[in-house]
Enzyme design. Sequence first.
Site, PDB file in Angstrom:
ATOM      1  N   TYR A 130      70.341  33.819 110.561  1.00 39.98           N
ATOM      2  CA  TYR A 130      71.013  33.036 109.570  1.00 39.98           C
ATOM      3  C   TYR A 130      71.936  33.907 108.544  1.00 39.98           C
ATOM      4  O   TYR A 130      73.116  33.520 108.316  1.00 39.98           O
ATOM      5  CB  TYR A 130      69.973  32.184 108.751  1.00 39.98           C
ATOM      6  CG  TYR A 130      70.448  31.624 107.319  1.00 39.98           C
ATOM      7  CD1 TYR A 130      71.293  30.525 107.339  1.00 39.98           C
ATOM      8  CD2 TYR A 130      70.013  32.064 106.029  1.00 39.98           C
ATOM      9  CE1 TYR A 130      71.521  29.803 106.076  1.00 39.98           C
ATOM     10  CE2 TYR A 130      70.377  31.378 104.958  1.00 39.98           C
ATOM     11  CZ  TYR A 130      71.325  30.461 104.957  1.00 39.98           C
ATOM     12  OH  TYR A 130      71.410  29.871 103.782  1.00 39.98           O
TER      13      TYR A 130
HETATM   14  N1  LIG Z   1      68.282  26.800 100.398  1.00 36.29           N
HETATM   15  C1  LIG Z   1      68.653  28.080  99.615  1.00 36.29           C
HETATM   16  O1  LIG Z   1      67.985  28.378  98.997  1.00 36.29           O
HETATM   17  C2  LIG Z   1      70.021  28.326  99.932  1.00 36.29           C
HETATM   18  C3  LIG Z   1      70.458  29.289  98.968  1.00 36.29           C
HETATM   19  C4  LIG Z   1      71.955  29.951  99.284  1.00 36.29           C
HETATM   20  C5  LIG Z   1      72.735  29.298  99.902  1.00 36.29           C
HETATM   21  N2  LIG Z   1      72.551  28.304 100.673  1.00 36.29           N
HETATM   22  C6  LIG Z   1      73.497  27.609 101.609  1.00 36.29           C
HETATM   23  O2  LIG Z   1      73.870  26.313 100.593  1.00 36.29           O
HETATM   24  C7  LIG Z   1      74.459  25.289 101.255  1.00 36.29           C
HETATM   25  C8  LIG Z   1      73.951  24.129 100.656  1.00 36.29           C
HETATM   26  O3  LIG Z   1      72.486  23.992 100.807  1.00 36.29           O
HETATM   27  P1  LIG Z   1      71.772  22.690 100.914  1.00 36.29           P
HETATM   28  O4  LIG Z   1      70.401  22.947 100.478  1.00 36.29           O
HETATM   29  O5  LIG Z   1      72.595  21.697  99.959  1.00 36.29           O
HETATM   30  O6  LIG Z   1      71.730  22.204 102.279  1.00 36.29           O
HETATM   31  P2  LIG Z   1      71.346  20.914 103.029  1.00 36.29           P
HETATM   32  O7  LIG Z   1      70.562  20.138 102.145  1.00 36.29           O
HETATM   33  O8  LIG Z   1      70.320  21.442 104.281  1.00 36.29           O
HETATM   34  O9  LIG Z   1      72.421  20.142 103.534  1.00 36.29           O
HETATM   35  C9  LIG Z   1      73.317  20.860 104.749  1.00 36.29           C
HETATM   36  C10 LIG Z   1      74.153  19.480 105.009  1.00 36.29           C
HETATM   37  O10 LIG Z   1      74.970  20.016 106.181  1.00 36.29           O
HETATM   38  C11 LIG Z   1      74.814  19.063 107.155  1.00 36.29           C
HETATM   39  N3  LIG Z   1      75.274  19.449 108.508  1.00 36.29           N
HETATM   40  C12 LIG Z   1      74.685  20.228 109.210  1.00 36.29           C
HETATM   41  N4  LIG Z   1      75.077  20.049 110.478  1.00 36.29           N
HETATM   42  C13 LIG Z   1      76.371  19.549 110.374  1.00 36.29           C
HETATM   43  C14 LIG Z   1      77.032  19.336 111.239  1.00 36.29           C
HETATM   44  N5  LIG Z   1      77.166  19.859 112.636  1.00 36.29           N
HETATM   45  N6  LIG Z   1      78.227  18.364 110.921  1.00 36.29           N
HETATM   46  C15 LIG Z   1      78.214  17.679 109.742  1.00 36.29           C
HETATM   47  N7  LIG Z   1      77.428  18.123 108.850  1.00 36.29           N
HETATM   48  C16 LIG Z   1      76.593  18.914 109.264  1.00 36.29           C
HETATM   49  C17 LIG Z   1      73.369  18.273 107.053  1.00 36.29           C
HETATM   50  O11 LIG Z   1      73.705  16.999 107.609  1.00 36.29           O
HETATM   51  P3  LIG Z   1      72.435  16.150 108.045  1.00 36.29           P
HETATM   52  O12 LIG Z   1      72.215  15.599 106.667  1.00 36.29           O
HETATM   53  O13 LIG Z   1      72.931  15.230 108.876  1.00 36.29           O
HETATM   54  O14 LIG Z   1      71.251  17.328 108.488  1.00 36.29           O
HETATM   55  C18 LIG Z   1      73.322  18.382 105.413  1.00 36.29           C
HETATM   56  O15 LIG Z   1      73.771  17.195 104.941  1.00 36.29           O
HETATM   57  C19 LIG Z   1      74.158  25.643 102.709  1.00 36.29           C
HETATM   58  O16 LIG Z   1      75.634  26.098 103.173  1.00 36.29           O
HETATM   59  C20 LIG Z   1      73.127  26.812 102.675  1.00 36.29           C
HETATM   60  O17 LIG Z   1      73.130  27.814 103.613  1.00 36.29           O
HETATM   61  C21 LIG Z   1      71.165  27.831 100.573  1.00 36.29           C
END
Ligand SMILES: NC(=O)c1ccc[n+]([C@@H]2O[C@H](COP(=O)([O-])OP(=O)(O)OC[C@H]3O[C@@H](n4cnc5c(N)ncnc54)[C@H](OP(=O)(O)O)[C@@H]3O)[C@@H](O)[C@H]2O)c1
Length: 225
Positions: A130
């Site tokens: 990732y």
């Molecule tokens: N988690 C952490 O601690 C962390 C830290 C730093 C940065 N980040 C980054 O921050 C960002 C936001 O995180 P988050 O927690 O808000 O993520 P999240 O809740 O997992 O949301 C990701 C969204 O992306 C959508 N998605 C995935 N594949 C897709 C596709 N092929 N087409 C259209 N939509 C798609 C998902 O749709 P579905 O609902 O249909 O699955 C989901 O709604 C991400 O880029 C993550 O890598 C995360």
Amino acid sequence: MKVFIIGIAGGVGRRVAALLAEAGDEPTGLVRRPEQAEALGAKGIRTAPGDLVAMSVDQLAEAMRGCDAVVFSAGAGGKENDEATTRIDGDGPGKLAAAAKIAGVHRFILVSVFPEAWRERRMDASFEHYMVEKKKAETELVLTGLDWLILRPSALTNDSGTGRVDLGLAKVHVEITRDDVAAVIVGLLRTPGLNRLILEVTGGAVEIGEAIGALASSSTQAGRR
Ligand SMILES: NC(=O)c1ccc[n+]([C@@H]2O[C@H](COP(=O)([O-])OP(=O)(O)OC[C@H]3O[C@@H](n4cnc5c(N)ncnc54)[C@H](OP(=O)(O)O)[C@@H]3O)[C@@H](O)[C@H]2O)c1
């Protein structure tokens, strides 16, 4: 302002959309499930069914045509396999940037990750994959010629937002609420002069508007030098 959000049903994406809608802006984006469209629709947020991986670049360009900015906040989220991480976190931003160019949408904000996130923990191979894919996406975006902005938040929490952050070019990785990340993204969308920068943000003590204002003025001063 009309903003196309990939990941609009996700933790950060739906918060960005809600803040924009509350302020009278027009957030829109793609959802993969009808119940997501319903939940967002109930808040006055229009979405279209679509999948970043399945759609062509031209189809994505059509979906965002007429928007003023794009926000990429999607992610495989560790829920899927490494191949999904490659296609969504790794290849997704470049694909969306190609679509943005076709659609004439120049402003592009990518939600990325701190390179040193959780380096002190022994993370598994999928997490390392990732991290590699997130960096790959950053390197592609900076070559696009778009008015890109990369925002690296620290570890995300679902606690209530504080309205205060530590935002800048290099920060120590701690944690931050999704509410605060969303508010920073909206603030950055409203500050078009801040461009072609990689920013790091974590929980902190500076009011979000003030933090963005300070960055904008230091970037203007640097431009004058
Ligand atoms: N988690 C952490 O601690 C962390 C830290 C730093 C940065 N980040 C980054 O921050 C960002 C936001 O995180 P988050 O927690 O808000 O993520 P999240 O809740 O997992 O949301 C990701 C969204 O992306 C959508 N998605 C995935 N594949 C897709 C596709 N092929 N087409 C259209 N939509 C798609 C998902 O749709 P579905 O609902 O249909 O699955 C989901 O709604 C991400 O880029 C993550 O890598 C995360």
